[in-house]
Motif scaffolding. Structure first.
Motif, PDB file in Angstrom:
ATOM      1  N   ILE A   1      54.969  34.361  39.012  1.00 36.66           N
ATOM      2  CA  ILE A   1      54.721  35.685  39.597  1.00 36.66           C
ATOM      3  C   ILE A   1      53.254  36.056  39.370  1.00 36.66           C
ATOM      4  CG2 ILE A   1      57.084  36.516  39.430  1.00 36.66           C
ATOM      5  CD1 ILE A   1      54.641  37.724  36.866  1.00 36.66           C
ATOM      6  N   GLN A   2      52.893  37.182  39.907  1.00 43.28           N
ATOM      7  CA  GLN A   2      51.544  37.699  39.671  1.00 43.28           C
ATOM      8  C   GLN A   2      51.636  39.191  39.380  1.00 43.28           C
ATOM      9  OE1 GLN A   2      48.533  37.661  42.898  1.00 43.28           O
ATOM     10  NE2 GLN A   2      47.122  36.770  41.413  1.00 43.28           N
ATOM     11  N   THR A   3      50.939  39.638  38.353  1.00 43.82           N
ATOM     12  CA  THR A   3      50.923  41.050  38.000  1.00 43.82           C
ATOM     13  C   THR A   3      49.696  41.729  38.602  1.00 43.82           C
ATOM     14  OG1 THR A   3      49.691  40.701  35.960  1.00 43.82           O
ATOM     15  CG2 THR A   3      52.094  40.511  35.830  1.00 43.82           C
ATOM     16  N   MET A   4      49.679  43.040  38.513  1.00 44.08           N
ATOM     17  CA  MET A   4      48.535  43.782  39.045  1.00 44.08           C
ATOM     18  C   MET A   4      47.257  43.438  38.287  1.00 44.08           C
ATOM     19  SD  MET A   4      50.133  47.539  40.002  1.00 44.08           S
ATOM     20  CE  MET A   4      51.121  47.756  38.516  1.00 44.08           C
ATOM     21  N   THR A   5      47.345  43.349  36.972  1.00 45.68           N
ATOM     22  CA  THR A   5      46.151  43.030  36.190  1.00 45.68           C
ATOM     23  C   THR A   5      45.659  41.617  36.478  1.00 45.68           C
ATOM     24  OG1 THR A   5      47.607  42.405  34.356  1.00 45.68           O
ATOM     25  CG2 THR A   5      46.709  44.630  34.330  1.00 45.68           C
ATOM     26  N   ALA A   6      46.601  40.681  36.651  1.00 47.01           N
ATOM     27  CA  ALA A   6      46.203  39.303  36.935  1.00 47.01           C
ATOM     28  C   ALA A   6      45.505  39.210  38.286  1.00 47.01           C
ATOM     29  CB  ALA A   6      47.432  38.396  36.913  1.00 47.01           C
ATOM     30  N   TYR A   7      45.966  39.996  39.268  1.00 48.73           N
ATOM     31  CA  TYR A   7      45.303  39.985  40.570  1.00 48.73           C
ATOM     32  C   TYR A   7      43.874  40.512  40.451  1.00 48.73           C
ATOM     33  CZ  TYR A   7      43.971  41.268  45.274  1.00 48.73           C
ATOM     34  OH  TYR A   7      43.271  41.383  46.450  1.00 48.73           O
ATOM     35  N   ILE A   8      43.704  41.582  39.674  1.00 46.86           N
ATOM     36  CA  ILE A   8      42.356  42.139  39.504  1.00 46.86           C
ATOM     37  C   ILE A   8      41.425  41.104  38.888  1.00 46.86           C
ATOM     38  CG2 ILE A   8      41.027  43.893  38.275  1.00 46.86           C
ATOM     39  CD1 ILE A   8      43.447  45.755  38.563  1.00 46.86           C
ATOM     40  N   VAL A   9      41.915  40.387  37.878  1.00 52.62           N
ATOM     41  CA  VAL A   9      41.101  39.336  37.250  1.00 52.62           C
ATOM     42  C   VAL A   9      40.759  38.253  38.262  1.00 52.62           C
ATOM     43  CG1 VAL A   9      41.138  37.490  35.540  1.00 52.62           C
ATOM     44  CG2 VAL A   9      41.963  39.752  34.932  1.00 52.62           C
ATOM     45  N   GLN A  10      41.741  37.862  39.039  1.00 50.52           N
ATOM     46  CA  GLN A  10      41.522  36.797  40.024  1.00 50.52           C
ATOM     47  C   GLN A  10      40.450  37.194  41.038  1.00 50.52           C
ATOM     48  OE1 GLN A  10      44.982  35.876  42.404  1.00 50.52           O
ATOM     49  NE2 GLN A  10      43.790  34.769  43.918  1.00 50.52           N
ATOM     50  N   LYS A  11      40.517  38.408  41.531  1.00 50.61           N
ATOM     51  CA  LYS A  11      39.588  38.831  42.569  1.00 50.61           C
ATOM     52  C   LYS A  11      38.193  39.125  42.018  1.00 50.61           C
ATOM     53  CE  LYS A  11      41.949  38.282  46.183  1.00 50.61           C
ATOM     54  NZ  LYS A  11      41.514  37.236  47.155  1.00 50.61           N
ATOM     55  N   THR A  12      38.124  39.675  40.829  1.00 50.36           N
ATOM     56  CA  THR A  12      36.801  39.945  40.265  1.00 50.36           C
ATOM     57  C   THR A  12      36.079  38.667  39.885  1.00 50.36           C
ATOM     58  OG1 THR A  12      37.860  40.276  38.107  1.00 50.36           O
ATOM     59  CG2 THR A  12      37.375  42.239  39.412  1.00 50.36           C
ATOM     60  N   ALA A  13      36.845  37.600  39.646  1.00 54.37           N
ATOM     61  CA  ALA A  13      36.224  36.317  39.312  1.00 54.37           C
ATOM     62  C   ALA A  13      35.857  35.518  40.554  1.00 54.37           C
ATOM     63  CB  ALA A  13      37.161  35.487  38.431  1.00 54.37           C
ATOM     64  N   GLY A  14      36.349  35.951  41.713  1.00 53.62           N
ATOM     65  CA  GLY A  14      36.090  35.219  42.944  1.00 53.62           C
ATOM     66  C   GLY A  14      34.858  35.734  43.672  1.00 53.62           C
ATOM     67  N   ASP A  15      34.659  35.219  44.881  1.00 55.74           N
ATOM     68  CA  ASP A  15      33.493  35.576  45.691  1.00 55.74           C
ATOM     69  C   ASP A  15      33.952  36.533  46.785  1.00 55.74           C
ATOM     70  OD1 ASP A  15      31.070  35.732  46.848  1.00 55.74           O
ATOM     71  OD2 ASP A  15      31.133  33.769  47.829  1.00 55.74           O
ATOM     72  N   ASN A  16      33.933  37.833  46.477  1.00 56.45           N
ATOM     73  CA  ASN A  16      34.341  38.857  47.428  1.00 56.45           C
ATOM     74  C   ASN A  16      33.146  39.750  47.733  1.00 56.45           C
ATOM     75  OD1 ASN A  16      37.337  38.380  47.572  1.00 56.45           O
ATOM     76  ND2 ASN A  16      37.154  38.786  45.384  1.00 56.45           N
ATOM     77  N   PRO A  17      32.632  39.695  48.957  1.00 56.35           N
ATOM     78  CA  PRO A  17      31.457  40.514  49.293  1.00 56.35           C
ATOM     79  C   PRO A  17      31.742  41.995  49.080  1.00 56.35           C
ATOM     80  CG  PRO A  17      31.896  38.867  50.991  1.00 56.35           C
ATOM     81  CD  PRO A  17      33.068  38.850  50.065  1.00 56.35           C
ATOM     82  N   TYR A  18      30.756  42.680  48.556  1.00 58.43           N
ATOM     83  CA  TYR A  18      30.893  44.113  48.276  1.00 58.43           C
ATOM     84  C   TYR A  18      31.138  44.878  49.572  1.00 58.43           C
ATOM     85  CZ  TYR A  18      29.693  48.881  46.979  1.00 58.43           C
ATOM     86  OH  TYR A  18      29.730  50.238  46.792  1.00 58.43           O
ATOM     87  N   GLY A  19      32.082  45.811  49.516  1.00 61.22           N
ATOM     88  CA  GLY A  19      32.340  46.682  50.658  1.00 61.22           C
ATOM     89  C   GLY A  19      33.381  46.175  51.615  1.00 61.22           C
ATOM     90  N   THR A  20      33.867  44.942  51.437  1.00 59.17           N
ATOM     91  CA  THR A  20      34.893  44.421  52.333  1.00 59.17           C
ATOM     92  C   THR A  20      36.254  45.000  51.959  1.00 59.17           C
ATOM     93  OG1 THR A  20      35.297  42.492  50.937  1.00 59.17           O
ATOM     94  CG2 THR A  20      33.600  42.286  52.631  1.00 59.17           C
ATOM     95  N   LEU A  21      37.191  44.888  52.885  1.00 63.77           N
ATOM     96  CA  LEU A  21      38.536  45.405  52.635  1.00 63.77           C
ATOM     97  C   LEU A  21      39.202  44.657  51.489  1.00 63.77           C
ATOM     98  CD1 LEU A  21      40.660  47.405  53.616  1.00 63.77           C
ATOM     99  CD2 LEU A  21      41.518  45.640  55.169  1.00 63.77           C
ATOM    100  N   GLU A  22      38.997  43.351  51.435  1.00 60.22           N
ATOM    101  CA  GLU A  22      39.589  42.563  50.352  1.00 60.22           C
ATOM    102  C   GLU A  22      38.986  42.957  49.001  1.00 60.22           C
ATOM    103  OE1 GLU A  22      40.628  37.866  49.384  1.00 60.22           O
ATOM    104  OE2 GLU A  22      39.656  38.458  51.254  1.00 60.22           O
TER     105      GLU A  22
END
Length: 311
Positions: free
Chosen positions: A256-277
């Motif tokens: 499974i994935q928790t809310m905190t784990a998702y935040i860690v995953q996305k903050t560690a990835g390459d997500n351009p600032y200001g995008t919906l993701e």
């Protein structure tokens, strides 16, 4: 002689006056320092809330809040923004951790408070404090190399990373909180209540179960809720142990994935600032913040109903 005494008295009075002035100035400085610390705390909280709201409102300007709260699929890369899989994963780990920690924690607290010798108590409590100081990433590593293989040996169908491993390791992480707070509350129950029960012929077990624990119930409930709040917000151990598959399930053997784990995953990835993701991080964070706040409000309500007061 009188003039000498008068001069000495004047010097003493002058020194006392200077001392009073110095103390008043010091107290004023301390007061302002404490006010500054309180202000920083308040402003930090306000800043976090404002940042979450600012980014989240932009997210909800593009995604329906109804879809966000009721959707059953979480795949931002495919424009699916249903928070229920992440919320379900968070609750699965939290409830599992509570099932592990609450009985063990309460039992240990009762033993330390009512049955243990002073030597045992003085040995066990420092050990628990050491356990509380172990970094969460160490617990996550322990889940990967010990708990997950143990579960898979007994349940071959279990995923390599699963909710059960995360729940067990988080349960052990919150044990020190429950034990320490509950033991302090149990020991603070007035001795007169114990002596009165013994005078009526009650046994040690009766005094513990029917007098001491009910008298300390408000503090015990507070320790449970505080520990559950930590379980909801736990990040690294859950990220390592639970996997990264957002799904709605009650099977603890699945990834499974928790809310905190998702935040860690996305903050560690390459997500351009200001995008919906990118803004999904703040939407999930706001959901986590509201969930914890509601839990705290529920805790205050429960405590107001079960609190015991002694003269």
């Amino acid at each position: 002689m009188s003039s000498i005494l008068s001069t000495a008295d004047k010097r003493i009075l002058h020194e006392e006056s200077a001392s009073r002035i110095w103390r008043k100035r010091l107290e004023a400085v301390i007061r302002y320092v404490l006010m500054f610390c309180a202000g920083v705390s308040v402003l930090t909280t306000v800043g976090i809330v404002v940042l979450l709201l600012f980014e989240s409102l932009q997210f909800f300007g593009e995604v329906s809040i109804i879809e966000f709260l009721t959707g059953t699929e979480w795949a931002p890369q495919n424009q699916q923004f249903g928070i229920l899989p992440l919320f379900c994963g968070t609750m699965l780990v939290t409830v599992g951790a509570a099932i592990v920690a609450v009985p063990l924690g309460l039992g240990t607290a009762i033993y330390l408070s009512e049955y243990a010798t002073p030597l045992v108590r003085e040995t066990v409590k420092p050990a628990l404090e050491i356990l509380a100081g172990v970094p969460s990433v160490v617990f996550g590593y322990l889940a990967i190399i010990v708990i997950s293989p143990f579960i898979r040996d007994r349940f071959p169908s279990a995923d390599p990373a699963n909710a059960a491993a995360a729940a067990i390791v988080v349960g052990f992480m919150i044990l020190p909180t429950i034990i320490s707070l509950s033991e302090d509350v149990l020991r603070s129950v007035p001795r007169s209540l114990r002596e009165g029960a013994y005078a009526l012929g009650a046994t040690k077990y009766d005094v513990t179960v029917k007098v001491v624990v009910p008298a300390a119930l408000s503090g015990i409930v507070a320790s449970f809720l505080l520990a559950v709040s930590r379980a909801i917000g736990e990040t690294m151990a859950v990220t390592l142990a639970a996997g990264g598959t957002p799904r709605i399930t009650l099977n603890p053997l699945e990834s499974i994935q928790t809310m905190t784990a998702y935040i860690v995953q996305k903050t560690a990835g390459d997500n351009p600032y200001g995008t919906l993701e990118y803004r999904t991080i703040f939407a999930v964070g706001l959901t986590l913040f509201v969930s914890t706040m509601l839990l705290n409000l529920a805790a205050q309500w429960i405590l107001s109903r079960v609190r015991e007061k002694y003269e």
